[in-house]
Design a protein around this motif. Structure first.
Motif, PDB file in Angstrom:
ATOM      1  N   ALA A   4      23.313 -57.196  -3.281  1.00 25.36           N
ATOM      2  CA  ALA A   4      22.392 -57.207  -4.464  1.00 25.36           C
ATOM      3  C   ALA A   4      20.929 -56.724  -4.107  1.00 25.36           C
ATOM      4  O   ALA A   4      20.082 -56.688  -4.925  1.00 25.36           O
ATOM      5  CB  ALA A   4      22.304 -58.520  -5.027  1.00 25.36           C
ATOM      6  N   GLY A   5      20.918 -56.205  -2.960  1.00 25.33           N
ATOM      7  CA  GLY A   5      19.577 -55.734  -2.293  1.00 25.33           C
ATOM      8  C   GLY A   5      19.084 -54.615  -3.276  1.00 25.33           C
ATOM      9  O   GLY A   5      17.924 -54.659  -3.565  1.00 25.33           O
ATOM     10  N   PHE A   6      19.779 -53.510  -3.312  1.00 21.14           N
ATOM     11  CA  PHE A   6      19.421 -52.341  -4.254  1.00 21.14           C
ATOM     12  C   PHE A   6      19.076 -52.705  -5.594  1.00 21.14           C
ATOM     13  O   PHE A   6      18.181 -52.333  -6.222  1.00 21.14           O
ATOM     14  CB  PHE A   6      20.422 -51.168  -4.127  1.00 21.14           C
ATOM     15  CG  PHE A   6      19.973 -50.075  -4.842  1.00 21.14           C
ATOM     16  CD1 PHE A   6      18.586 -49.391  -4.304  1.00 21.14           C
ATOM     17  CD2 PHE A   6      20.746 -49.419  -5.711  1.00 21.14           C
ATOM     18  CE1 PHE A   6      18.141 -48.232  -5.109  1.00 21.14           C
ATOM     19  CE2 PHE A   6      20.248 -48.210  -6.297  1.00 21.14           C
ATOM     20  CZ  PHE A   6      18.922 -47.496  -5.862  1.00 21.14           C
ATOM     21  N   PHE A   7      20.054 -53.630  -6.051  1.00 20.82           N
ATOM     22  CA  PHE A   7      19.694 -53.958  -7.702  1.00 20.82           C
ATOM     23  C   PHE A   7      18.387 -54.755  -7.752  1.00 20.82           C
ATOM     24  O   PHE A   7      17.690 -54.710  -8.562  1.00 20.82           O
ATOM     25  CB  PHE A   7      20.850 -54.961  -8.038  1.00 20.82           C
ATOM     26  CG  PHE A   7      20.465 -55.492  -9.466  1.00 20.82           C
ATOM     27  CD1 PHE A   7      20.578 -54.638 -10.682  1.00 20.82           C
ATOM     28  CD2 PHE A   7      20.400 -56.873  -9.446  1.00 20.82           C
ATOM     29  CE1 PHE A   7      20.394 -55.180 -11.993  1.00 20.82           C
ATOM     30  CE2 PHE A   7      20.212 -57.402 -10.792  1.00 20.82           C
ATOM     31  CZ  PHE A   7      20.223 -56.526 -11.919  1.00 20.82           C
ATOM     32  N   GLY A   8      18.149 -55.668  -6.613  1.00 26.93           N
ATOM     33  CA  GLY A   8      17.028 -56.531  -6.757  1.00 26.93           C
ATOM     34  C   GLY A   8      15.516 -55.414  -6.663  1.00 26.93           C
ATOM     35  O   GLY A   8      14.710 -55.731  -7.047  1.00 26.93           O
ATOM     36  N   ALA A   9      15.792 -54.319  -5.747  1.00 30.66           N
ATOM     37  CA  ALA A   9      14.616 -53.639  -5.739  1.00 30.66           C
ATOM     38  C   ALA A   9      14.427 -52.980  -6.817  1.00 30.66           C
ATOM     39  O   ALA A   9      13.225 -52.424  -7.216  1.00 30.66           O
ATOM     40  CB  ALA A   9      14.971 -52.715  -4.388  1.00 30.66           C
ATOM     41  N   GLN A  10      15.287 -52.514  -7.695  1.00 35.68           N
ATOM     42  CA  GLN A  10      15.535 -51.678  -8.805  1.00 35.68           C
ATOM     43  C   GLN A  10      14.726 -52.554 -10.054  1.00 35.68           C
ATOM     44  O   GLN A  10      13.709 -52.266 -10.517  1.00 35.68           O
ATOM     45  CB  GLN A  10      16.528 -51.177  -9.437  1.00 35.68           C
ATOM     46  CG  GLN A  10      17.231 -50.124  -8.486  1.00 35.68           C
ATOM     47  CD  GLN A  10      16.342 -48.847  -8.369  1.00 35.68           C
ATOM     48  OE1 GLN A  10      15.808 -48.603  -7.474  1.00 35.68           O
ATOM     49  NE2 GLN A  10      16.335 -47.968  -9.453  1.00 35.68           N
ATOM     50  N   LEU A  11      15.095 -53.873 -10.020  1.00 37.99           N
ATOM     51  CA  LEU A  11      14.702 -54.813 -11.039  1.00 37.99           C
ATOM     52  C   LEU A  11      13.142 -55.202 -10.714  1.00 37.99           C
ATOM     53  O   LEU A  11      12.172 -55.086 -11.489  1.00 37.99           O
ATOM     54  CB  LEU A  11      15.515 -56.036 -11.001  1.00 37.99           C
ATOM     55  CG  LEU A  11      15.135 -57.243 -11.932  1.00 37.99           C
ATOM     56  CD1 LEU A  11      15.041 -56.690 -13.177  1.00 37.99           C
ATOM     57  CD2 LEU A  11      15.964 -58.274 -11.669  1.00 37.99           C
TER      58      LEU A  11
END
Length: 483
Positions: free
Chosen positions: A427-434
């Protein structure tokens, strides 16, 4: 034949260098030109140079040839960047036609004038201060370099890069025009265009494309410690489109709805645009220009990696646009009983905006999915903003650019083939995008609110009722678009 070659080599160093260029050119281009799938693989310049040196060829001449080829590659990259800038500039008349077509005849000159001024003012202001704020050294914002771009260091010419970035800045500014159409004073429009081009867009642009904290990959940086990766927006779903869309939403809310938009019962009434032909042509122009907007953001075209990247981005951009338009058509047909042209046109734009963040990272299937989701969400978002929030946006700019720009950015965090959550990367990249999309969205909403409230209090944003009812063309500009 052998005697001819020997005599040619003896003829002089200039001819020898030319022969070496031709030989190296054959090594470098045969893989690209050959139609046979078994064609010779492209060989790097350094490898060819090393082999030639081992064979006894003069190293100085090889170095000179390699330098020449490197200059040719850099020239090709520069031409590609400037060609992409031309395509993005061509989006400006596309925006003008879409906005004019979706609004009424009596305001056409005003709309065309605003879209013209967006680019002229935007170019001057971005050159004056915006470029320095965006790409200068600094934490929150870059150091301003008034009328001076010599601080910017890159293999690509600084002047060309300035032009490329200028057309993106102008796009962010012109998005606001559509949401506030048909009731805004031209004089106050000039004021807030200045602030968007000279401050709002460059600051959030510095956080991202300018090397700021949202894209800081250094060990120990905030993004790396928090998410293990950085925010990614390849061509500007958030940086360009959602910034313009959120500022447009706040501006339209503060400005208030057009006269006659809402009845005494509070229900929304349709105010049809005067020319869907113009609107459709504008969308086709924008679609065409987007092939500079997205692939052009690769900023290079000379290497194999660049060729593959540009081709991939072309494909994902087009697939998302088509899926956005198709699913908007289907949903509008089921929802309203007829396939709506205006909603289908906005569906295409929704797909284009949505794919802009991750066009380099998602698969063709992922691109089509992003376009489909954005095309569907666009229809419900337009209705929500119009009927529930009671914000009058004549062209749907706040939805197409704000909502779909935000949505496309976070969908990249799910569908990116290497770092996406749906591909098992965590979920790291998704969190960065959000996180990045939310932070930049809040920046645009907050600064837009302060800007429009201040301008409204000091000068008044809106024309009086008589001017609005009779049309802005004559009262604001002294001339009508149609006679």
């Amino acid at each position: 034949m052998e005697k001819t070659i020997k005599s040619t080599i003896k003829a002089g160093h200039g001819t020898r260098r030319m022969l070496l260029v031709l030989i190296l050119g054959c090594f470098l281009t045969v893989g690209a030109w050959a139609q046979d799938s078994t064609a010779v693989e492209r060989v790097p310049i350094a490898e060819v140079a090393a082999e030639a040196t081992d064979a006894g060829t003069g190293s100085a001449e090889i170095a000179e040839v390699a330098t020449t080829l490197a200059d040719l590659a850099l020239g090709l990259d520069t031409v590609w960047m400037l060609l992409a800038a031309m395509l993005v500039f061509f989006m400006q008349p596309g925006f003008a036609l879409v906005e004019a077509g979706f609004t009424r005849t009596k305001n056409t000159s005003n709309i065309l004038m605003k879209n013209l001024v967006d680019f002229t003012f935007g170019s001057l202001l971005y050159w004056f201060i915006g470029f320095g704020l965006m790409f200068g050294i600094g934490s929150f914002v870059g150091m301003p370099h008034f009328f001076n771009i010599s601080f910017f260091e890159s293999e690509l010419p600084a002047e060309g890069f300035l032009v490329f970035q200028t057309v993106f800045c102008a796009t962010a500014a012109t998005i606001v025009s559509g949401a506030m159409a048909e009731r805004t004073k031209f004089s106050t429009y000039l004021i807030y265009t200045v602030f968007i081009c000279a401050f709002i867009y460059p600051v959030s642009g510095h956080w991202t494309w300018g090397g700021g904290w949202l894209m800081n990959e250094e060990t120990g940086s905030f993004m790396m410690k928090t998410f293990g990766t950085v925010f990614h927006d390849f061509a500007g779903s958030t940086i360009v489109h959602s910034v313009g869309g959120w500022v447009a939403l706040v501006g339209a809310a503060i400005l208030g709805p057009r006269i006659g938009k809402y009845g005494k019962d509070g229900k929304s009434k349709a105010i049809p645009g005067h020319n869907l032909t113009l609107a459709a042509l504008g969308v086709f122009i924008l679609w065409f220009g987007w092939f500079g907007f997205n692939p052009g953001s690769q900023l290079a075209a000379s290497g194999e990696e660049d060729r593959l990247a540009i081709s991939h981005v072309f494909l994902t951009t087009n697939l998302s646009a088509c899926a956005g338009g198709f699913f908007a058509l289907i949903v509008s047909w089921f929802r309203y009983g007829k396939p709506s042209l205006s909603l289908t046109l906005n569906g295409v734009l929704a797909g284009l905006v949505g794919i802009t963040a991750g066009c380099d990272l998602v698969s063709p299937m992922g691109a089509a999915l992003i376009g489909a989701i954005c095309g569907i969400v666009m229809i419900f978002s337009v209705d929500f903003i119009d009927s529930v929030l009671k914000i009058d946006d004549p062209v749907g700019a706040s939805t197409v650019h704000g909502v779909c720009g935000f949505l496309g950015t976070i969908l990249t965090g799910l569908l990116a083939t290497e770092e996406g959550l749906f591909y098992g990367a965590g979920a790291g990249f998704f969190g960065a995008q959000l996180f990045g999309a939310v932070v930049i969205g809040l920046w645009a909403l907050a600064t837009g609110f302060v800007l429009f409230k201040t301008v409204d209090k000091l000068f008044g944003l809106r024309v009086n009722a008589r001017i609005e009812e009779e049309g802005l063309d004559i009262y604001e500009h002294g001339e009508a678009a149609y006679n």
